[in-house]
Design a protein around this motif. Structure first.
Motif: not given
Length: 320
Positions: A51-68
């Motif tokens: 939970v603390d790591m997620m707070k420190a990561r800002g918006e990264q955990d709301q990202a939608s990364p796409a792979i090709k």
């Protein structure tokens, strides 16, 4: 003295001597020692350190990364036992980028899965990842982005899969993994390649030498469960709560409006179910080796057939 003699005489008659009686008493005490406590696993909330790591990561955990997957191409034929994996990353990244922090040895990464072997973490996607010692025949490659604690991103476009064929494959006598493919190690490294200036070698490529395996007969239109975690060895506080995580393609679980469930069991024990697509954390692990089994089942409890990948068992080790 009379009392002592009487005690000894009784011991002689019952056990063959005072010394034997003493030895037997010690043996009994040792053999009746309290055994280790039985394992009682409990689903717990997301650990506070994550939970603390997620707070420190800002918006990264709301990202939608796409792979090709750029290579290997779909249905490609590769001559030789080394297969280069090249990926393109796009989407709404919100700062998400695979990279290993040299200080912690952790960071965002891509999970690379050959056939149904355990994944390998791929950090520096500006260079190809090498599948080494790949056996001759047909293979399946699956990839998806992950966080530093190995929780996968589950948005549309995050999961990609291709099949390819290898000719002139690897040496089956030289896999660096164990027979069941459970070794968790740092990525193997090929010799550093020199750049234009001899004094400035480029970093060695990430990669792994693989045990022999072949692709399952996967129908890309049918539901597919990809086992991700747990994997490898868990030490110290990392063993307090262990995450189960997976990727689900072409199917919905019951609480998401679908007809499927993920069934899991530990050490062959009672089967339990996950009805919402997301990770769970289990606490109460005892030291030693454990097996974790994940299965995708239909509403009747039958495993959904997809090349054998919808029922996967991994071995992990807990060390405190």
């Amino acid at each position: 003295m009379i009392l002592k003699g009487a005690v000894c005489l009784a011991a002689l008659l019952a056990t063959g001597g005072c010394e034997s009686a003493s030895q037997n008493a010690n043996t009994t005490a040792t053999s009746s020692a309290t055994p280790p406590g039985a394992q009682n696993l409990t689903v717990t909330p997301r650990p506070q350190k994550i939970v603390d790591m997620m707070k420190a990561r800002g918006e990264q955990d709301q990202a939608s990364p796409a792979i090709k997957i750029v290579s290997p191409a779909k249905d490609a034929t590769i001559n030789g036992s080394t297969v280069e994996v090249k990926l393109d990353l796009s989407g709404d990244l919100k700062g998400y980028m695979p990279h290993k922090d040299p200080a912690t040895g952790k960071g965002n990464h891509i999970h690379v899965i050959l056939d149904n072997q355990p994944y390998e973490a791929y950090y520096e996607i500006n260079q190809p990842f090498e599948l080494r010692n790949v056996a001759e025949g047909k293979h399946t490659l699956r990839v998806f982005p992950s966080r530093p604690w190995h929780e996968s991103y589950k948005n549309d476009g995050a999961f990609q899969m291709v099949t390819f064929t290898v000719k002139g494959g690897g040496d089956a006598s030289k896999p660096t993994t164990t027979n069941n493919g459970q070794t968790m190690a740092n990525p193997a490294k090929s010799p550093a390649m020199k750049s234009d200036t001899a004094a400035s070698p480029t970093p060695a490529r990430e990669g792994k030498d693989y045990a022999p395996s072949q692709a399952g007969n996967v129908d890309p239109a049918k539901p597919l469960l990809t086992y991700s975690r747990p994997k490898g060895e868990y030490k110290a506080e990392d063993a307090d709560t262990i995450m189960i995580d997976f990727w689900l393609l072409n199917g919905k679980l019951q609480s998401n409006g679908g007809e499927y469930r993920v069934r899991y069991s530990v050490d062959g024990g009672e089967a339990k179910f996950i009805d919402t697509w997301g990770p769970i954390w289990l606490s109460g692990w005892t030291n030693g080796k454990h097996t974790v089994k994940l299965e995708l089942v239909d509403k009747s409890g039958n495993v959904v057939d997809s090349g054998g990948y919808n029922s996967t068992t991994r071995e992990i080790t807990v060390t405190r």
